[in-house]
Design a protein around this motif. Sequence first.
Motif, PDB file in Angstrom:
ATOM      1  N   LEU A   1      -4.780  -1.775  -5.771  1.00 39.60           N
ATOM      2  CA  LEU A   1      -5.834  -2.344  -6.617  1.00 39.60           C
ATOM      3  C   LEU A   1      -5.494  -2.293  -8.107  1.00 39.60           C
ATOM      4  CD1 LEU A   1      -9.102  -1.201  -4.849  1.00 39.60           C
ATOM      5  CD2 LEU A   1      -7.986  -3.416  -4.781  1.00 39.60           C
ATOM      6  N   ALA A   2      -4.383  -1.698  -8.436  1.00 37.20           N
ATOM      7  CA  ALA A   2      -3.859  -1.726  -9.805  1.00 37.20           C
ATOM      8  C   ALA A   2      -4.851  -1.198 -10.841  1.00 37.20           C
ATOM      9  CB  ALA A   2      -3.436  -3.159 -10.172  1.00 37.20           C
ATOM     10  N   ASP A   3      -5.655  -0.206 -10.456  1.00 40.05           N
ATOM     11  CA  ASP A   3      -6.594   0.396 -11.419  1.00 40.05           C
ATOM     12  C   ASP A   3      -6.128   1.773 -11.873  1.00 40.05           C
ATOM     13  OD1 ASP A   3      -6.959   1.803  -9.119  1.00 40.05           O
ATOM     14  OD2 ASP A   3      -9.142   1.599  -9.038  1.00 40.05           O
ATOM     15  N   GLY A   4      -4.898   2.125 -11.468  1.00 38.14           N
ATOM     16  CA  GLY A   4      -4.363   3.417 -11.854  1.00 38.14           C
ATOM     17  C   GLY A   4      -4.787   4.551 -10.948  1.00 38.14           C
ATOM     18  N   LEU A   5      -5.656   4.271  -9.962  1.00 38.48           N
ATOM     19  CA  LEU A   5      -6.135   5.293  -9.039  1.00 38.48           C
ATOM     20  C   LEU A   5      -5.561   5.056  -7.649  1.00 38.48           C
ATOM     21  CD1 LEU A   5      -9.924   5.281 -10.054  1.00 38.48           C
ATOM     22  CD2 LEU A   5      -8.132   6.846 -10.856  1.00 38.48           C
ATOM     23  N   GLU A   6      -5.505   6.133  -6.861  1.00 41.00           N
ATOM     24  CA  GLU A   6      -5.052   5.998  -5.474  1.00 41.00           C
ATOM     25  C   GLU A   6      -6.246   5.813  -4.554  1.00 41.00           C
ATOM     26  OE1 GLU A   6      -2.518   9.266  -4.411  1.00 41.00           O
ATOM     27  OE2 GLU A   6      -0.750   8.236  -5.235  1.00 41.00           O
ATOM     28  N   HIS A   7      -6.110   4.883  -3.624  1.00 41.83           N
ATOM     29  CA  HIS A   7      -7.155   4.616  -2.643  1.00 41.83           C
ATOM     30  C   HIS A   7      -6.530   4.624  -1.253  1.00 41.83           C
ATOM     31  CE1 HIS A   7      -9.896   3.389  -5.861  1.00 41.83           C
ATOM     32  NE2 HIS A   7      -8.908   2.670  -6.350  1.00 41.83           N
ATOM     33  N   GLN A   8      -7.351   4.910  -0.247  1.00 47.46           N
ATOM     34  CA  GLN A   8      -6.825   4.931   1.120  1.00 47.46           C
ATOM     35  C   GLN A   8      -6.497   3.519   1.583  1.00 47.46           C
ATOM     36  OE1 GLN A   8      -9.107   6.044   4.866  1.00 47.46           O
ATOM     37  NE2 GLN A   8      -7.823   7.868   4.601  1.00 47.46           N
ATOM     38  N   GLU A   9      -5.393   3.409   2.293  1.00 50.01           N
ATOM     39  CA  GLU A   9      -4.938   2.130   2.835  1.00 50.01           C
ATOM     40  C   GLU A   9      -4.606   2.325   4.310  1.00 50.01           C
ATOM     41  OE1 GLU A   9      -2.749   1.059  -1.425  1.00 50.01           O
ATOM     42  OE2 GLU A   9      -1.541   1.250   0.421  1.00 50.01           O
ATOM     43  N   PHE A  10      -4.985   1.377   5.141  1.00 44.91           N
ATOM     44  CA  PHE A  10      -4.694   1.450   6.573  1.00 44.91           C
ATOM     45  C   PHE A  10      -3.837   0.248   6.953  1.00 44.91           C
ATOM     46  CE2 PHE A  10      -5.861   0.360  11.035  1.00 44.91           C
ATOM     47  CZ  PHE A  10      -5.319   1.482  11.645  1.00 44.91           C
ATOM     48  N   TYR A  11      -2.689   0.536   7.581  1.00 46.48           N
ATOM     49  CA  TYR A  11      -1.755  -0.500   7.988  1.00 46.48           C
ATOM     50  C   TYR A  11      -1.710  -0.555   9.517  1.00 46.48           C
ATOM     51  CZ  TYR A  11      -0.271  -0.473   3.124  1.00 46.48           C
ATOM     52  OH  TYR A  11      -0.256  -0.557   1.757  1.00 46.48           O
ATOM     53  N   ILE A  12      -2.068  -1.695  10.081  1.00 44.35           N
ATOM     54  CA  ILE A  12      -2.141  -1.849  11.537  1.00 44.35           C
ATOM     55  C   ILE A  12      -0.743  -1.889  12.144  1.00 44.35           C
ATOM     56  CG2 ILE A  12      -2.905  -3.346  13.415  1.00 44.35           C
ATOM     57  CD1 ILE A  12      -5.123  -4.372  11.588  1.00 44.35           C
ATOM     58  N   ASP A  13      -0.556  -1.148  13.225  1.00 47.93           N
ATOM     59  CA  ASP A  13       0.681  -1.179  13.995  1.00 47.93           C
ATOM     60  C   ASP A  13       0.762  -2.499  14.766  1.00 47.93           C
ATOM     61  OD1 ASP A  13       3.018   0.365  15.406  1.00 47.93           O
ATOM     62  OD2 ASP A  13       1.788  -0.475  17.027  1.00 47.93           O
ATOM     63  N   GLU A  14       1.885  -3.192  14.696  1.00 56.28           N
ATOM     64  CA  GLU A  14       2.015  -4.516  15.318  1.00 56.28           C
ATOM     65  C   GLU A  14       1.819  -4.481  16.828  1.00 56.28           C
ATOM     66  OE1 GLU A  14       5.473  -6.758  14.356  1.00 56.28           O
ATOM     67  OE2 GLU A  14       4.938  -7.003  12.238  1.00 56.28           O
ATOM     68  N   ASP A  15       2.385  -3.459  17.488  1.00 53.47           N
ATOM     69  CA  ASP A  15       2.233  -3.372  18.941  1.00 53.47           C
ATOM     70  C   ASP A  15       0.771  -3.153  19.321  1.00 53.47           C
ATOM     71  OD1 ASP A  15       4.940  -3.743  19.334  1.00 53.47           O
ATOM     72  OD2 ASP A  15       5.390  -1.597  19.459  1.00 53.47           O
ATOM     73  N   SER A  16       0.100  -2.251  18.604  1.00 54.84           N
ATOM     74  CA  SER A  16      -1.316  -2.004  18.868  1.00 54.84           C
ATOM     75  C   SER A  16      -2.139  -3.257  18.606  1.00 54.84           C
ATOM     76  CB  SER A  16      -1.818  -0.856  17.986  1.00 54.84           C
ATOM     77  OG  SER A  16      -3.216  -0.699  18.101  1.00 54.84           O
ATOM     78  N   TYR A  17      -1.799  -3.965  17.538  1.00 54.80           N
ATOM     79  CA  TYR A  17      -2.501  -5.202  17.199  1.00 54.80           C
ATOM     80  C   TYR A  17      -2.445  -6.193  18.358  1.00 54.80           C
ATOM     81  CZ  TYR A  17      -3.562  -9.553  14.666  1.00 54.80           C
ATOM     82  OH  TYR A  17      -4.102 -10.755  14.264  1.00 54.80           O
ATOM     83  N   TYR A  18      -1.241  -6.397  18.906  1.00 54.27           N
ATOM     84  CA  TYR A  18      -1.095  -7.344  20.016  1.00 54.27           C
ATOM     85  C   TYR A  18      -1.848  -6.860  21.256  1.00 54.27           C
ATOM     86  CZ  TYR A  18       0.840 -10.599  23.363  1.00 54.27           C
ATOM     87  OH  TYR A  18       0.955 -11.569  24.320  1.00 54.27           O
TER      88      TYR A  18
END
Length: 320
Positions: A289-306
């Motif tokens: 978000l480029a606000d200088g702060l850290e925020h939680q991010e969740f990245y989906i696993d491709e195998d789980s997604y399918y």
Amino acid sequence: MLFLGINAVEKYIDMQEMEDVYEEDTVLSDVELLINGNVCRYNAAVRNYLVIGTDVSGTYKDKEAVDYHGNMADVLLLVVLNRSDNNYAVLEIDRNTIMKVPMMNPDGSVNARSLMQICTAHWFGGNPQMSSENTVNAVSELLGGIPIDGYYELNMDSIEKLNNVIGGVTVTVEGDFSQVDPTLIEGEEITLNDKQAYNYIHARMEVGDGTNEGRMARQEAYIKAYLNKLMEKTEEDPKFPNEIYQKMKEVAQTNMTGNDFSRVLNRANRGENLGTLKFEGRYETGKLLADGLEHQEFYIDEDSYYQVMDKLFHLTPVKE
């Protein structure tokens, strides 16, 4: 706060003169999705309905605000109903899922997307309806272009009214509420009265580890329990969905009529609840978000997604 970073993203995109212009390279038919870069057909008998629960971070209640901004979508639940057998499942989407979020302009157009948390989609648009539509669009794009046939959105400030019209919701209390509401005893199963429901959904800093993740988990658990009770009430009285729709009409944002709402619930009530699914993946903290702060991010696993998409929509790869 997460929304503070969105202004930074908006300014960044302005400076880049909208370089992130969206171009769709793959043309899909009405029964095709783009899954992990591959075109797949899906079961055309399914219908999809998005439940959105928002916070109060935006300006929609601020009469003196110069610019409109929506809220953050804390809860995103997609009800997937198979019209061939009336069975249904619920997909739980993590609010911090990272994707290219469509950035709707106040006039309703979208000519840019930015990589950030899906919950931010509600921030954009020119009014509450547009914010809802942008959230619907974001979820559809996350799920390969799946059509969403209806949405129902409530702000978490409406929780007391929501709880009241159904006669209370039963949950197992998660977290230590001793500083907020001593009647909410950790580990006990309780049917929440309206005030308890408000405390259970809204309290954060004084509960358990004080994280937003803990509060979101309680919100999601509450809404799923609510949906289950709504189904039970519908079985007892097929007219109940329309009654609750009318009672919540003033505080809900939706593109569904009372009859739509009633038809969907009565159809689902004739089928089987196949349970709740969610994507597996990894959590990180980052500065997208480029606000200088850290925020939680969740990245989906491709195998789980399918795997999850296949369970929900019965995918068939299209061979070129």
